[in-house]
Enzyme design. Structure first.
Site, PDB file in Angstrom:
ATOM      1  N   ARG A   6       0.817  -1.211   0.000  1.00 13.32           N
ATOM      2  CA  ARG A   6       0.000   0.000   0.000  1.00 13.32           C
ATOM      3  C   ARG A   6       0.855   1.267   0.000  1.00 13.32           C
ATOM      4  NH1 ARG A   6      -4.226   1.771   4.719  1.00 13.32           N
ATOM      5  NH2 ARG A   6      -4.790   3.747   3.795  1.00 13.32           N
ATOM      6  N   LYS A   9       6.750   0.683  -2.820  1.00  9.43           N
ATOM      7  CA  LYS A   9       6.994  -0.133  -3.997  1.00  9.43           C
ATOM      8  C   LYS A   9       8.491  -0.403  -4.002  1.00  9.43           C
ATOM      9  CE  LYS A   9       6.421  -0.460  -8.895  1.00  9.43           C
ATOM     10  NZ  LYS A   9       5.453  -0.253  -9.920  1.00  9.43           N
ATOM     11  N   ASP A 118      10.967  -4.691  11.971  1.00 10.53           N
ATOM     12  CA  ASP A 118      10.206  -5.481  11.001  1.00 10.53           C
ATOM     13  C   ASP A 118      10.952  -6.775  10.647  1.00 10.53           C
ATOM     14  OD1 ASP A 118       8.107  -6.083   9.297  1.00 10.53           O
ATOM     15  OD2 ASP A 118       8.965  -4.987   7.618  1.00 10.53           O
TER      16      ASP A 118
END
Length: 154
Positions: A6, A9, A118
């Protein structure tokens, strides 16, 4: 294009010197963000701290335009997610070697007060010789969700 979400990219390209790089692109759409002022110092500090960690791969450049912000890092062919499913399968000793390297990267990061933000198999990169690199550190990711609506994260 390597992937698309979302907000980001991810594309692969060639750097000025001829090496392959990965560029993460944050499209701004109609949102007037000024990320450079807010995150440039944080990313430079992170790059400096990670430069001495052998199993960490940091973003090397950050720049911003009117339409997007860009993060640039070295490209490594395999990630752990893909490597676990390709033949020849990893042996037990290779898995232990990769786990050891990841634990060293996390320990070295903790010592330098760097959190990843992450950790997932797609953010563990592997060379052909099974050298592991923890990459895509995300100190800019939100650590708390808003109480009102989760669409307010960005």
């Amino acid at each position: 294009s390597l992937s698309s979400t979302r907000f980001f990219k991810t594309v692969r390209g060639t750097y000025k010197g001829g090496g392959e790089v990965v560029t993460k692109v944050l499209a701004k759409y109609d949102i007037p963000l000024q990320l450079e002022k807010q995150y440039e110092q944080t990313l430079n500090e992170l790059k400096q701290k990670l430069s001495v960690i052998p199993n960490a791969l940091a973003y090397v450049e950050f720049w911003e335009t009117e339409k997007a912000a860009y993060l640039l890092r070295q490209h490594v062919r395999y990630n752990l997610y893909d490597r676990l499913s390709t033949r020849p399968l990893l042996s037990n000793i290779e898995k232990k070697w990769i786990a050891f390297q990841l634990l060293r990267a996390l320990d070295d990061g903790w010592y330098r007060k760097v959190s990843h933000g992450d950790i997932k198999s797609e953010n563990v990169l592997l060379t052909g010789w099974n050298w592991a690199f923890l990459t895509d550190y995300a100190p800019f990711k939100p650590t708390e969700l808003p109480l009102v609506s989760t669409c307010q994260i960005m």
